[in-house]
Each structure stands twice: as structure tokens, then as C-alpha cells.
Design an enzyme around this catalytic site. Structure first.
Site, PDB file in Angstrom:
ATOM      1  N   CYS A 280     -31.592 -30.113  24.491  1.00 44.23           N
ATOM      2  CA  CYS A 280     -31.851 -31.232  25.401  1.00 44.23           C
ATOM      3  C   CYS A 280     -32.869 -32.200  24.777  1.00 44.23           C
ATOM      4  CB  CYS A 280     -32.343 -30.682  26.739  1.00 44.23           C
ATOM      5  SG  CYS A 280     -32.523 -31.904  28.046  1.00 44.23           S
TER       6      CYS A 280
ATOM      7  N   CYS B 133     -41.714 -30.780  21.559  1.00 42.65           N
ATOM      8  CA  CYS B 133     -40.341 -31.234  21.799  1.00 42.65           C
ATOM      9  C   CYS B 133     -39.574 -31.523  20.524  1.00 42.65           C
ATOM     10  CB  CYS B 133     -40.359 -32.469  22.674  1.00 42.65           C
ATOM     11  SG  CYS B 133     -41.467 -33.743  22.065  1.00 42.65           S
TER      12      CYS B 133
HETATM   13 FE1  SF4 Z   1     -34.867 -32.186  28.301  1.00 42.52          FE
HETATM   14 FE2  SF4 Z   1     -36.922 -31.916  26.640  1.00 42.52          FE
HETATM   15 FE3  SF4 Z   1     -37.086 -33.628  28.696  1.00 42.52          FE
HETATM   16 FE4  SF4 Z   1     -37.112 -31.017  29.194  1.00 42.52          FE
HETATM   17  S1  SF4 Z   1     -38.675 -32.150  28.004  1.00 42.52           S
HETATM   18  S2  SF4 Z   1     -35.843 -32.543  30.282  1.00 42.52           S
HETATM   19  S3  SF4 Z   1     -35.770 -30.200  27.603  1.00 42.52           S
HETATM   20  S4  SF4 Z   1     -35.722 -33.807  26.966  1.00 42.52           S
END
Ligand code: SF4
Length: 236
Positions: free
Chosen positions: A123, A232
Site C-alpha cells: 500500500c 513507509c
Molecule cells: Fe497505505 Fe501506507 Fe497510508 Fe497506511 S500509511 S494507508 S499502508 S499508504
């Protein structure tokens, strides 16, 4: 006509970063950003998560109208989007909002809902890392608000270093600052901050992956809580 900046090779940029990292270790945040503005001109930008606008404020003093890049993952708190809009409205900066290739709905349709719970690395890769890589393409240097005291993974952050992944100069002008230094700067200059910082959050990221911190926890303990993930992918 090509500028001096455009003629620099990757090797020259890397050498410049390493030299500046040594020379500017004891310089003030403003001096570091003045060096960045003079060295890179329009090929320099600041990235901001809109947790606060401290680095954007410092950069606008060094370079009025500086580009401030914000990653809109589609999962931000309303307060974060509001902070972005306020920064755009009142500060002498040029806010640039980057978005992922897919909306959240498109991602859900292809990968299933709540990918952030099942595979946060994927993600983040799609909603943060890739858009930033695409957005930074035309810059030679970018500044972040990383601080050494935020977490053990950030303890060795150089004030100027080489971002090998993106082949760019990475500048962390407040790397040596503490939370007290940030708070003092916010108070002295009336800098915009995300309202969530007054509501128990110490580090603000995407809503599904951020919780309030408990007393004694480090600032980033509320990010991906309960998982081994701490970053991240933007800074690793
Ligand atoms: Fe997605 Fe990373 Fe945002 Fe969580 S922090 S919603 S895993 S983009």
C-alpha cells in the site's frame, strides 16, 4: 540555455552532498536551507507530511515561493488536508499535491479493501513511494523534516546526504533539533501545525495506520502500531 544545475552529473551531485554533509553539520537549519536554495535553485523542493509547516516555513525564508510537495495518499485525516490548504493559502510557498495512480476505490477493486491492514508495504509503495519518485523527477535535491530524536531508525540522519534510491541530494535541516526546538520555533514564528498534534498524536500519517501515542512512547510509536513496520519506504 542550460543552467549550472542542469549540467551537474550524478557523481558531482553525490560528491556535493557528501561534502555539504560534513561542512554543514553544525550549521543552523536556516543556513542549511540557504545553501540548498543557492546551490539548487528551482531544482530544490521541500516535502511535507503536513504534520507541521516548520521546514516549509524555514525554506520559504531561504527561498520565497519554494515548492512544497505533499503526498495525498487518499487516506489522510481531514485535519491534514486542512493544514495543507492553510499552508497553501497563507505561506509564501508553492504547494504541489502528488496523488497515486489509483484512487482508493480503484485500489480496493483490484487488491481488495483495506490493503493497508493486509500488506502495508505494498500500500505504501503504491500510494507514497511511487508518487514521490515520479514527483521528484525534476528536482536534484529535496528537504525533509526528519529528526534524529524521533526514533532509533532516524538517529544517524545526516543534515545533507545522498539519497541512493532516488539519486538525489537529501537535506534534513532540522535533523539535530529536538521536539522542544520545534515547539519553540512554532511559537516564535506562529507556524501552522496540524490540529491532531493537540489531540494526542505525536506523528501524523494516514488515518488507518496512525494512532495516538501513550506517555513515554517515542514520537513514531503511533505509526503502524502493533506491526514491525516503522517507516513507509520514503526514507529507507
Ligand atoms: Fe497505505 Fe501506507 Fe497510508 Fe497506511 S500509511 S494507508 S499502508 S499508504
Amino acid at each position: 540555455m542550460t543552467t549550472v544545475q542542469e549540467q551537474r552529473t550524478t557523481e558531482e551531485l553525490k560528491a556535493l552532498a557528501e561534502q555539504a554533509g560534513r561542512d554543514l553539520e553544525d550549521a543552523s537549519a536556516l543556513e542549511i536551507l540557504q545553501w540548498a536554495a543557492e546551490t539548487f535553485g528551482k531544482r530544490f523542493c521541500v516535502t511535507s507530511s503536513m504534520e507541521d509547516a516548520v521546514v516549509a516555513h524555514l525554506a520559504s525564508r531561504a527561498m520565497p515561493g519554494v515548492d512544497v510537495v505533499f503526498l495525498d495518499t487518499g487516506y489522510h485525516f481531514e485535519e491534514t488536508i486542512g493544514t495543507r490548504d492553510a499552508v497553501d493559502a497563507v505561506m509564501d510557498v508553492n504547494v504541489i499535491t502528488l496523488t497515486p495512480r489509483q484512487t482508493v476505490a480503484e485500489q480496493d477493486a483490484e487488491y481488495g479493501p483495506r490493503l493497508h491492514d493486509r500488506n502495508p508495504d505494498l500500500c505504501c509503495a503504491m500510494r507514497k513511494v511511487r508518487p514521490l519518485e515520479e514527483g521528484l523527477k525534476n528536482y536534484q535535491a529535496w528537504a525533509t523534516g526528519l529528526r534524529r530524536d524521533e526514533s532509533p531508525t532516524r538517529a544517524n540522519t545526516p543534515v545533507v546526504g545522498w539519497d541512493d534510491k532516488r539519486q538525489k541530494v537529501k537535506i534534513s535541516p532540522i535533523a539535530r533539533w529536538t521536539q522542544d526546538d520545534v515547539d519553540a520555533y512554532v511559537t516564535e514564528h506562529g507556524v501552522l501545525t496540524n490540529p491532531l498534534l493537540m489531540d494526542g498524536y505525536a506523528s501524523v500519517g494516514c488515518a488507518p495506520c496512525t494512532r495516538r501515542v501513550l506517555q513515554g512512547e517515542d514520537a513514531r510509536a503511533g505509526r503502524w502500531a502493533g506491526r514491525s513496520k516503522t517507516e513507509c519506504g520514503l526514507h529507507g
